[in-house]
Scaffold this active site. Structure first.
Site, PDB file in Angstrom:
ATOM      1  N   ASN A  11       0.875  -1.169   0.000  1.00 49.14           N
ATOM      2  CA  ASN A  11       0.000   0.000   0.000  1.00 49.14           C
ATOM      3  C   ASN A  11       0.915   1.222   0.000  1.00 49.14           C
ATOM      4  O   ASN A  11       1.471   1.581   1.022  1.00 49.14           O
ATOM      5  CB  ASN A  11      -0.896  -0.016   1.256  1.00 49.14           C
ATOM      6  CG  ASN A  11      -1.703   1.265   1.407  1.00 49.14           C
ATOM      7  OD1 ASN A  11      -1.777   2.077   0.478  1.00 49.14           O
ATOM      8  ND2 ASN A  11      -2.305   1.449   2.572  1.00 49.14           N
ATOM      9  N   LYS A  13       0.195   4.218  -0.319  1.00 51.53           N
ATOM     10  CA  LYS A  13      -0.447   5.427   0.218  1.00 51.53           C
ATOM     11  C   LYS A  13      -0.169   6.597  -0.733  1.00 51.53           C
ATOM     12  O   LYS A  13      -0.041   6.381  -1.929  1.00 51.53           O
ATOM     13  CB  LYS A  13       0.013   5.693   1.652  1.00 51.53           C
ATOM     14  CG  LYS A  13      -0.139   4.443   2.523  1.00 51.53           C
ATOM     15  CD  LYS A  13      -0.014   4.706   3.983  1.00 51.53           C
ATOM     16  CE  LYS A  13      -0.193   3.390   4.741  1.00 51.53           C
ATOM     17  NZ  LYS A  13      -0.277   3.562   6.176  1.00 51.53           N
ATOM     18  N   HIS A  96      -9.711   1.700   4.438  1.00 53.81           N
ATOM     19  CA  HIS A  96      -8.462   1.868   5.182  1.00 53.81           C
ATOM     20  C   HIS A  96      -8.705   2.831   6.343  1.00 53.81           C
ATOM     21  O   HIS A  96      -9.480   3.790   6.203  1.00 53.81           O
ATOM     22  CB  HIS A  96      -7.355   2.395   4.257  1.00 53.81           C
ATOM     23  CG  HIS A  96      -6.009   2.339   4.912  1.00 53.81           C
ATOM     24  ND1 HIS A  96      -5.598   3.303   5.805  1.00 53.81           N
ATOM     25  CD2 HIS A  96      -5.008   1.417   4.839  1.00 53.81           C
ATOM     26  CE1 HIS A  96      -4.381   2.971   6.250  1.00 53.81           C
ATOM     27  NE2 HIS A  96      -4.001   1.836   5.676  1.00 53.81           N
ATOM     28  N   GLU A  98      -7.097   5.192   7.430  1.00 52.45           N
ATOM     29  CA  GLU A  98      -6.831   6.612   7.117  1.00 52.45           C
ATOM     30  C   GLU A  98      -8.028   7.241   6.407  1.00 52.45           C
ATOM     31  O   GLU A  98      -8.284   8.441   6.559  1.00 52.45           O
ATOM     32  CB  GLU A  98      -5.542   6.720   6.289  1.00 52.45           C
ATOM     33  CG  GLU A  98      -4.314   6.459   7.167  1.00 52.45           C
ATOM     34  CD  GLU A  98      -3.117   5.846   6.460  1.00 52.45           C
ATOM     35  OE1 GLU A  98      -3.080   5.860   5.219  1.00 52.45           O
ATOM     36  OE2 GLU A  98      -2.224   5.332   7.164  1.00 52.45           O
ATOM     37  N   GLU A 167      -5.975  -4.481  10.363  1.00 58.47           N
ATOM     38  CA  GLU A 167      -4.949  -3.467  10.578  1.00 58.47           C
ATOM     39  C   GLU A 167      -5.251  -2.697  11.860  1.00 58.47           C
ATOM     40  O   GLU A 167      -6.021  -1.723  11.831  1.00 58.47           O
ATOM     41  CB  GLU A 167      -4.914  -2.487   9.400  1.00 58.47           C
ATOM     42  CG  GLU A 167      -4.567  -3.126   8.075  1.00 58.47           C
ATOM     43  CD  GLU A 167      -3.864  -2.152   7.133  1.00 58.47           C
ATOM     44  OE1 GLU A 167      -2.824  -2.521   6.595  1.00 58.47           O
ATOM     45  OE2 GLU A 167      -4.351  -1.019   6.973  1.00 58.47           O
ATOM     46  N   GLY A 173       2.106   2.391  10.695  1.00 60.27           N
ATOM     47  CA  GLY A 173       3.122   3.429  10.542  1.00 60.27           C
ATOM     48  C   GLY A 173       3.807   3.814  11.846  1.00 60.27           C
ATOM     49  O   GLY A 173       4.502   4.824  11.920  1.00 60.27           O
ATOM     50  N   SER A 211       2.849  -2.005  10.382  1.00 57.68           N
ATOM     51  CA  SER A 211       4.280  -2.130  10.663  1.00 57.68           C
ATOM     52  C   SER A 211       4.825  -3.532  10.402  1.00 57.68           C
ATOM     53  O   SER A 211       5.720  -3.995  11.105  1.00 57.68           O
ATOM     54  CB  SER A 211       4.591  -1.672  12.089  1.00 57.68           C
ATOM     55  OG  SER A 211       4.245  -0.303  12.251  1.00 57.68           O
TER      56      SER A 211
HETATM   57  P1  PGA Z   1       2.465   0.344   7.588  1.00 56.86           P
HETATM   58  O1  PGA Z   1       1.045   0.611   6.909  1.00 56.86           O
HETATM   59  O2  PGA Z   1       2.971  -0.974   7.059  1.00 56.86           O
HETATM   60  O3  PGA Z   1       3.312   1.491   7.163  1.00 56.86           O
HETATM   61  O4  PGA Z   1       2.242   0.295   9.078  1.00 56.86           O
HETATM   62  C1  PGA Z   1       0.149  -0.439   6.668  1.00 56.86           C
HETATM   63  C2  PGA Z   1      -1.112   0.112   6.084  1.00 56.86           C
HETATM   64  O5  PGA Z   1      -1.562   1.188   6.522  1.00 56.86           O
HETATM   65  O6  PGA Z   1      -1.720  -0.491   5.169  1.00 56.86           O
END
Ligand code: PGA
Length: 249
Positions: A11, A13, A96, A98, A167, A173, A211
């Site tokens: 992903n 982003k 997601h 976000e 998630e 992140g 992460s």
């Molecule tokens: P990350 O993000 O691996 O940077 O923690 C995962 C995601 O938000 O899909």
């Protein structure tokens, strides 16, 4: 325990650029030749056309990060499932955290987006996950159950065609990963919820995201109900992403 091929989806982003994408994707394709898993990258919409060319002739699958619930029309800024289909998109992330957090997307909208994707043969990667406050209040299972229930309710028997990504918001992140046991516990609950809805629940990939990196991927992916990963930060560095891919067997 399921024996299906694992799925590793990057992903990106809101990251990338024409030159950077070119280098990253070429390195990933060159390095994933012997991959035992399915590999996809979910890229920002403006780069779909670039990726369509770059991935040509490889087994890298293409994904998007969002889709409109509408078919077409006066919805400024939205991208439809049919448009994604035009670029060979196979997966689209929906719900997601976000988007839930910064764009106010609720459970029903997420379910409708999953439906729009499925209607055009695109596999929605439906994200669910609790915040830190929800986990600390002991509400993890209640929250992810509610999020998945909306998608099951709206999509009926098509539910075996989705991908689920667990998630935990506090792990995204942050460098703070769920332990393999914490993740497996939630994945097993999600699997049970799917089993109650479809006889084909074993077919559904349940990915872990938050992460996941080159160092922790193998132990997470060894859990019986973890069928792959949704990778943010580590998918932007070819060596890291490739190490996760090679851990998925
Ligand atoms: P990350 O993000 O691996 O940077 O923690 C995962 C995601 O938000 O899909």
């Amino acid at each position: 325990m399921t024996t299906k091929k694992k799925l590793i989806a990057g992903n990106w982003k809101m990251n990338g650029g024409v030159a950077a994408n070119d280098a990253l994707v070429r390195a990933v394709i060159a390095g994933m030749k012997d991959a035992a898993c399915t590999v996809a990258v979910c890229v920002p919409a403006p780069y779909l056309s670039q990726l369509q060319v770059l991935r040509h002739g490889s087994s890298l699958e293409l994904g998007a990060q969002d889709v409109s619930k509408h078919e077409q029309g006066a919805y400024t800024g939205e991208v439809s499932a049919l448009m994604l289909k035009d670029f060979g998109v196979r997966y689209v992330i929906v719900g997601h955290s976000e988007r839930r957090q910064y764009h106010g997307e609720g459970d029903q909208l997420v379910a409708d987006k999953a439906k729009a994707a499925l209607a055009h043969g695109i596999t929605p990667i439906v994200c669910v996950g609790e915040t830190l406050a929800e986990r600390e209040a002991g509400r993890t299972e209640e929250v992810v159950k509610r999020q998945l229930a909306a998608v099951i309710h709206t999509n009926g028997h098509c539910i075996s065609e989705i991908v689920v990504a667990y998630e935990p918001v506090w792990a995204i992140g942050t460098g703070r990963t769920a332990t393999p046991e914490q993740a497996q516990q939630v994945h097993a609950r999600l699997r049970a919820q799917l089993q109650a809805a479809t006889p084909h629940a074993d077919r559904v990939h349940i990915l872990y995201g938050g992460s996941m990196n080159a160092a922790n991927a193998a132990t997470l992916l060894a859990q019986p109900d973890i069928d792959g990963g949704l990778i943010g930060g580590a998918s932007l560095k070819a060596p890291d992403f490739l190490q996760i891919i090679s851990a998925a067997r």
